[in-house]
Motif scaffolding. Sequence first.
Motif, PDB file in Angstrom:
ATOM      1  N   ARG A   1      46.543  53.131  20.930  1.00 43.31           N
ATOM      2  CA  ARG A   1      45.888  53.149  22.247  1.00 43.31           C
ATOM      3  C   ARG A   1      46.100  51.819  22.977  1.00 43.31           C
ATOM      4  NH1 ARG A   1      41.783  56.595  19.537  1.00 43.31           N
ATOM      5  NH2 ARG A   1      40.928  54.775  18.488  1.00 43.31           N
TER       6      ARG A   1
ATOM      7  N   PHE B   1      48.695  49.771  27.093  1.00 46.25           N
ATOM      8  CA  PHE B   1      48.552  48.754  28.136  1.00 46.25           C
ATOM      9  C   PHE B   1      49.413  47.525  27.852  1.00 46.25           C
ATOM     10  CE2 PHE B   1      45.011  50.230  30.777  1.00 46.25           C
ATOM     11  CZ  PHE B   1      44.666  51.356  30.064  1.00 46.25           C
TER      12      PHE B   1
ATOM     13  N   LYS C   1      42.601  47.506  31.670  1.00 46.45           N
ATOM     14  CA  LYS C   1      42.546  47.012  30.299  1.00 46.45           C
ATOM     15  C   LYS C   1      41.880  48.026  29.388  1.00 46.45           C
ATOM     16  CE  LYS C   1      38.265  44.625  31.175  1.00 46.45           C
ATOM     17  NZ  LYS C   1      37.578  43.469  31.673  1.00 46.45           N
ATOM     18  N   ILE C   2      42.060  47.836  28.094  1.00 53.51           N
ATOM     19  CA  ILE C   2      41.441  48.708  27.097  1.00 53.51           C
ATOM     20  C   ILE C   2      40.864  47.826  26.001  1.00 53.51           C
ATOM     21  CG2 ILE C   2      43.588  49.049  25.776  1.00 53.51           C
ATOM     22  CD1 ILE C   2      42.671  52.010  25.423  1.00 53.51           C
ATOM     23  N   GLN C   3      39.744  48.212  25.475  1.00 58.23           N
ATOM     24  CA  GLN C   3      39.137  47.435  24.381  1.00 58.23           C
ATOM     25  C   GLN C   3      38.382  48.387  23.478  1.00 58.23           C
ATOM     26  OE1 GLN C   3      37.157  43.694  25.239  1.00 58.23           O
ATOM     27  NE2 GLN C   3      35.446  44.265  23.937  1.00 58.23           N
ATOM     28  N   GLU C   4      38.518  48.203  22.162  1.00 58.44           N
ATOM     29  CA  GLU C   4      37.703  49.009  21.273  1.00 58.44           C
ATOM     30  C   GLU C   4      37.239  48.212  20.075  1.00 58.44           C
ATOM     31  OE1 GLU C   4      41.182  51.819  20.302  1.00 58.44           O
ATOM     32  OE2 GLU C   4      39.801  52.081  18.610  1.00 58.44           O
ATOM     33  N   THR C   5      36.132  48.661  19.494  1.00 58.68           N
ATOM     34  CA  THR C   5      35.531  47.972  18.357  1.00 58.68           C
ATOM     35  C   THR C   5      35.654  48.872  17.139  1.00 58.68           C
ATOM     36  OG1 THR C   5      33.955  47.075  19.926  1.00 58.68           O
ATOM     37  CG2 THR C   5      33.417  46.835  17.603  1.00 58.68           C
ATOM     38  N   GLN C   6      36.245  48.323  16.087  1.00 60.13           N
ATOM     39  CA  GLN C   6      36.373  49.109  14.855  1.00 60.13           C
ATOM     40  C   GLN C   6      35.609  48.419  13.739  1.00 60.13           C
ATOM     41  OE1 GLN C   6      40.326  50.239  13.690  1.00 60.13           O
ATOM     42  NE2 GLN C   6      40.571  51.569  15.490  1.00 60.13           N
TER      43      GLN C   6
ATOM     44  N   GLY D   1      33.972  54.347  20.564  1.00 53.85           N
ATOM     45  CA  GLY D   1      33.984  52.888  20.715  1.00 53.85           C
ATOM     46  C   GLY D   1      35.068  52.359  21.649  1.00 53.85           C
ATOM     47  N   VAL D   2      35.797  53.259  22.321  1.00 55.09           N
ATOM     48  CA  VAL D   2      36.937  52.823  23.141  1.00 55.09           C
ATOM     49  C   VAL D   2      36.539  52.768  24.619  1.00 55.09           C
ATOM     50  CG1 VAL D   2      39.343  53.250  23.699  1.00 55.09           C
ATOM     51  CG2 VAL D   2      38.411  54.073  21.514  1.00 55.09           C
ATOM     52  N   VAL D   3      36.750  51.624  25.252  1.00 54.33           N
ATOM     53  CA  VAL D   3      36.421  51.471  26.669  1.00 54.33           C
ATOM     54  C   VAL D   3      37.665  51.053  27.437  1.00 54.33           C
ATOM     55  CG1 VAL D   3      34.926  50.333  28.342  1.00 54.33           C
ATOM     56  CG2 VAL D   3      34.156  50.605  25.976  1.00 54.33           C
ATOM     57  N   THR D   4      38.034  51.835  28.461  1.00 54.30           N
ATOM     58  CA  THR D   4      39.200  51.523  29.277  1.00 54.30           C
ATOM     59  C   THR D   4      38.764  51.326  30.723  1.00 54.30           C
ATOM     60  OG1 THR D   4      40.424  53.030  27.884  1.00 54.30           O
ATOM     61  CG2 THR D   4      41.494  52.349  29.883  1.00 54.30           C
TER      62      THR D   4
END
Lengths: 376, 376
Positions: A274, A278, A308-313, B109-112
């Motif tokens: 994912r 970007f 932008k994209i951001q995720e927490t794992q 948990g994914v934010v775009t």
Amino acid sequence: MEIVINKDCFSKAVSDVCKAISFKSSRTILTGIKLVVKEKCLIIVGSNSDIFIEKIVPTVLDGESVLNIIEKGSVVISAKYLSEIAKKLPGDIHIKVNHNQVVTIQSDGVVTSLNSFLSEEYPNLPNIGDANFCIVPRQDLFEMIQQTAFAASTNDFHPVLAGVSMTFKENHLSFTATNSHRLAFKKIRINANINTNIIVPNKTLNELIKLIDEKIDNIHIFLTNTYIVFKANNVALFSRLIEGAYPSINGLLPQECKTTIVVNRTQFLKGIDRACLFASEWKNNNVQFEIKDDSKLIISSMSTEIGKIQETQSIMELKGDIGFRITLNGNFLLDVLKVIKEEEIRLNFNGSMKPVFVEPIENKSNYYLISPVRSN
Amino acid sequence: MEIVINKDCFSKAVSDVCKAISFKSSRTILTGIKLVVKEKCLIIVGSNSDIFIEKIVPTVLDGESVLNIIEKGSVVISAKYLSEIAKKLPGDIHIKVNHNQVVTIQSDGVVTSLNSFLSEEYPNLPNIGDANFCIVPRQDLFEMIQQTAFAASTNDFHPVLAGVSMTFKENHLSFTATNSHRLAFKKIRINANINTNIIVPNKTLNELIKLIDEKIDNIHIFLTNTYIVFKANNVALFSRLIEGAYPSINGLLPQECKTTIVVNRTQFLKGIDRACLFASEWKNNNVQFEIKDDSKLIISSMSTEIGKIQETQSIMELKGDIGFRITLNGNFLLDVLKVIKEEEIRLNFNGSMKPVFVEPIENKSNYYLISPVRSN
């Protein structure tokens, strides 16, 4: 020469040897396929001068008569035309070379005449009479190739890096591939006491996988000073080795480790996939990683124009320092995560500027190194 | 606007409307997808300015709740990024447009965050409020397209020939396509008393086949002065018509016939396919045909450097003059033989210089004309 041969059998053999041929080769003779009719078999050869593929068709295959030899001899015919014709003829194929070197290919009501090349001009296959050899299970060899060869260089700047380094030592065979920004390594046990280092073109190994049938159990590997030969049943792949010295990798492996995390491979792979969406605007597919206080891994990337994209794992296990950021080439990491089979993987970090070491937890036979991207 | 939507449902809808979009369009707004949230549905639109694809997602689909509408509104987002993100998100998708026109797309948990385009700049869909319309079974319509559209011109020299002429007349619909060297025609009965002629871009018809699901039984066709609209369930394809007058084909059909033969389609097709192997060096894929005394058809072709191929096929029925030769474009003939479904076909000849007329024997709804190639 003159033969009558089963259509499917001939068509498959011709299409196999075509894999070695570059139809646009500037050496006209190499745009051809060589047919050699011997006492009891037909030998079909294709080559691009670095690789030769040789296929042997016996008179009887799986209890069925597939080849009738009327007259011995040899001829070289246009690979492109021969492979297309072989596929499209209606039944058994009758091939005859006339005295003026015109080849007549007949099948039911269809008659084709093809001009041939001078077969004396065709390069000889390397001799492997007294070469060292070993036997490796096909599945093990293919897995080694799939888990390492992707890391080799795709440009010609350092010719040795466009190959995979194969090291035979103390009943072990190891593969190393690197483009100097990432490295892949795998080692397996083999039953052969050979001690040597060679560099095999990446292309050869990819061709081998396409060439050898899944039904094959074992592959014979022969080694000469300048060639490696893979043989299985009636097919053989000859490849010229890459000359030169492969860089030593011993100094590259990190001696210490400031931070270790264990993550689930599939979940990690999806997150990076994912983020890579970007990252394509950056030359190195910049993806940022940050390990936070609460044992969370944050994966992010951004495109200047789009967003932008951001995720927490979640991290399965964490040891050592936290709170640092590192930027990696997302595609390099994806490549590694795709070829590891185990679901739990360990990543070792030594801060933002040092390579990341990746390995499956349950399997010490393969490991990977990825250098960070210097981002601002 | 703000919605929560089922991932698979959204991803499929976005990928469908993407078929209309040219990602390299010089009009930036058309590289985007328009989302419009109404009282009870989400409307998704993609366009390249000639074609619009509109997809409607209702709140409930097949008894399952797929869309939760929180706030109405509209936005245009990069089609490339939206389609990739939609595929790769882990679960239900929460889309919200902030006051500064930044779109937040969230899933687990994914934010775009994506920048949006100005939705007022997006072109309006053509109005079909009081358009003529008819209903045609999907299968009939698709068969008409497949059996004719291939014959249209692929260059822009004569814009009208890059389209398929659709004629509605006396409860019949007919399709004609020609590039001036070959022609394809098919006519079916429909239940609508419309009388009009239009020219639809070949591309539109090909997109339609890719867009409409095989589960659909009927397609509604709407006609305005400048647009044709194909509608089925929740999807609609709007296409601008080609302006201009389509050439009349009445004068082209041969009034007499010097030689008629009946052949087996599959056997004929295989023979021409083989002959085409040697014909590719010629601009018109020259394949020679000769009908001999003994009711045999000889198919041949030759390549100056490589060689030649010749085969003799039996004719099922023969009437009229024999002993002549004709050269045809092998690929044109292959195209026709591939789309005819019946196994017995009739070919009518009027000597070496006149077009050949081809039709299936058991079916008078479609026919084909192919002009001969002038060979020396």
